[in-house]
Design a protein around this motif. Structure first.
Motif, PDB file in Angstrom:
ATOM      1  N   LEU A 109      12.503  -3.357  32.865  1.00 40.10           N
ATOM      2  CA  LEU A 109      11.283  -2.995  33.582  1.00 40.10           C
ATOM      3  C   LEU A 109      11.718  -1.443  34.184  1.00 40.10           C
ATOM      4  N   ASP A 110      13.078  -1.334  34.231  1.00 42.66           N
ATOM      5  CA  ASP A 110      13.396   0.128  34.756  1.00 42.66           C
ATOM      6  C   ASP A 110      13.132   1.038  33.653  1.00 42.66           C
ATOM      7  N   LYS A 112      10.753   0.944  31.512  1.00 46.04           N
ATOM      8  CA  LYS A 112       9.203   1.161  31.616  1.00 46.04           C
ATOM      9  C   LYS A 112       8.977   2.171  32.726  1.00 46.04           C
ATOM     10  N   SER A 113       9.643   1.726  33.753  1.00 50.17           N
ATOM     11  CA  SER A 113       9.398   2.653  35.047  1.00 50.17           C
ATOM     12  C   SER A 113       9.623   4.243  34.618  1.00 50.17           C
ATOM     13  N   PHE A 116       7.127   5.946  32.816  1.00 48.79           N
ATOM     14  CA  PHE A 116       5.762   6.236  33.394  1.00 48.79           C
ATOM     15  C   PHE A 116       6.122   7.297  34.537  1.00 48.79           C
ATOM     16  N   GLU A 117       7.305   7.962  34.783  1.00 50.79           N
ATOM     17  CA  GLU A 117       7.500   8.761  35.800  1.00 50.79           C
ATOM     18  C   GLU A 117       6.926  10.130  35.205  1.00 50.79           C
TER      19      GLU A 117
END
Lengths: 117, 298
Positions: A109-110, A112-113, A116-117
């Protein structure tokens, strides 16, 4: 030991975690002691994963999948029920063999995060 | 004394723009300290996803101490009024006429988990209906997969007002549409809160599409009861829909999922943040289209 599932849960539906926990509580000790145990699904018609996660999935915390397969017998289980049980066992093996499960999830998840940034 | 705001319900189908209209209605009332009257004078089409959503929205407003009324007399379209009478929606909100059996899957509200009530609704209420040409084995299998949706909603959404369902049979297309709506926290929010236990800084930045993709992946779960493996419900549902050429759409927070025979896609919807989750599923009504995973693909 033989357990008629319908008599324990008073329903033809193996779908809730509460009913799954009832089955787990009945069979966990005997399986840990190496006793052959039969679950009879006669007249059970509907199946879902919450029931089997609690009834079967958590057994693998204390016994190996090899022991589970040799000691726990399923009778009168239709193909839909077999499919859900097999998926639950497969998932439970993965879950119990991977103590870093949450860390891996967080890492994914990290990642993916950051993408996205 | 509270003032009254009139909300005119537009034509509502089940395309992305229709869901966007539903979310706009939700946004227009969620912070209001007014009573709400729903007016149907502009409504010439109302899909079951909209019925389930409007029912949940009405209970949401009531939960927040607003008074909701539906102006049935404003409904000029005969098909719309017949449909919401037939499926029991009108009865649930004060109309006198009893619902009747037809092509609709009844409107249903579940404030708390009632496993047998829900399964009776699924199996006896519509899966055994004459327009569903399926064996008992298949209807039981479908009911089990539908239960995974309800279980997911009750276990993870933390909804205060419950879960709302409605559906419709479409004879010409030989399919059924079925929607399950909750006004809980939403799947991405649930996952962000879970990740925040480990990494609070990045958790709130997680995009909804990544959260939803994670939720639909086998074995992934936010449930924390040690020793009990979870995370299969959505995966089993996805597999069933794909195997049988149905369609599953999920709207949750600002995320959207579409799963069908061609695959699965996850998106972030611009300008939308629905506090809740909608499962909107399309299933075929004929056994000949179905197969089980143990059966060969002929």
């Amino acid at each position: 030991m033989k357990i008629v599932v319908k008599n324990v849960i008073n329903s033809p539906r193996c779908i809730t975690k509460e009913d799954g926990q009832k089955i787990f509580d009945l069979i966990n000790s005997s399986l840990k002691n190496g006793e052959r145990t039969t679950l009879d699904f006669n007249e059970i018609t509907q199946f879902a994963s919450p029931f089997f996660n609690f009834a079967i999935g958590q057994l693998l915390r204390d016994i190996s999948v090899t022991s589970l397969r040799s000691l726990l017998i399923f009778e009168n289980l239709d193909m839909t029920g077999k499919q859900v049980i097999e998926r639950v066992i497969e998932n439970a093996v993965q879950y119990h063999s991977n103590s870093q499960h949450r860390d891996i999830v967080n890492e994914i998840l990290d990642k993916k995060s950051k993408e996205f940034e | 004394m509270k003032t009254q705001k009139i909300i005119k319900i537009p034509r509502l189908n089940d395309g992305s723009n229709d869901f966007r209209k539903l979310f706009e209605i939700f946004d227009s009332v969620k912070e209001l300290n007014e009573n709400i009257k729903f007016d149907f004078s502009l409504c010439v089409f109302l899909r079951p996803n909209a019925v389930a959503f409007l029912g949940g929205l009405a209970r949401y407003i009531e939960y927040n101490e607003g008074i909701v009324s539906f102006d049935w007399n404003s409904c000029l379209d005969e098909k719309v009024i017949a449909n919401i009478r037939q499926n029991g929606f009108a009865k649930a909100f004060g109309a006198l006429q009893e619902p009747w059996t037809g092509e609709s899957i009844p409107y249903r509200e579940d404030k708390v988990v009632d496993a047998n009530g829900i399964m009776d609704y699924l199996t006896d209420g519509w899966l055994k209906h004459e327009w569903v040409h399926m064996s008992k084995r298949l209807t039981d299998a479908i009911a089990g997969k539908m239960w995974e949706i309800y279980n997911n909603a009750f276990e993870h959404s933390e909804t205060h007002i419950g879960v709302f369902s409605c559906g419709q049979h479409f004879k010409k297309e030989e399919n059924v549409l079925f929607s399950v709506v909750d006004f809980g926290q939403g799947i991405p929010t649930k996952i962000r809160n879970y990740v925040a236990n480990f990494d609070p800084v990045s958790a709130q930045k997680l995009p909804a599409d990544a959260c939803l993709r994670w939720a639909f992946t086998r074995g992934n779960t936010t449930s924390i009861k040690e020793g009990v493996p979870r995370g299969l419900g959505l995966d089993l549902l996805k597999e069933f829909v794909q195997l049988n050429e149905g369609k599953l759409e999920v709207y949750s927070n600002e995320g959207y999922v579409r799963i069908d025979k061609d695959g699965e896609s996850y998106q972030n919807l611009q300008g939308i943040s629905f506090k809740g989750t909608i499962f909107h599923i399309t299933l075929r009504c004929d056994e000949k289209y179905y197969r089980f995973i143990d059966e060969p693909n002929s």
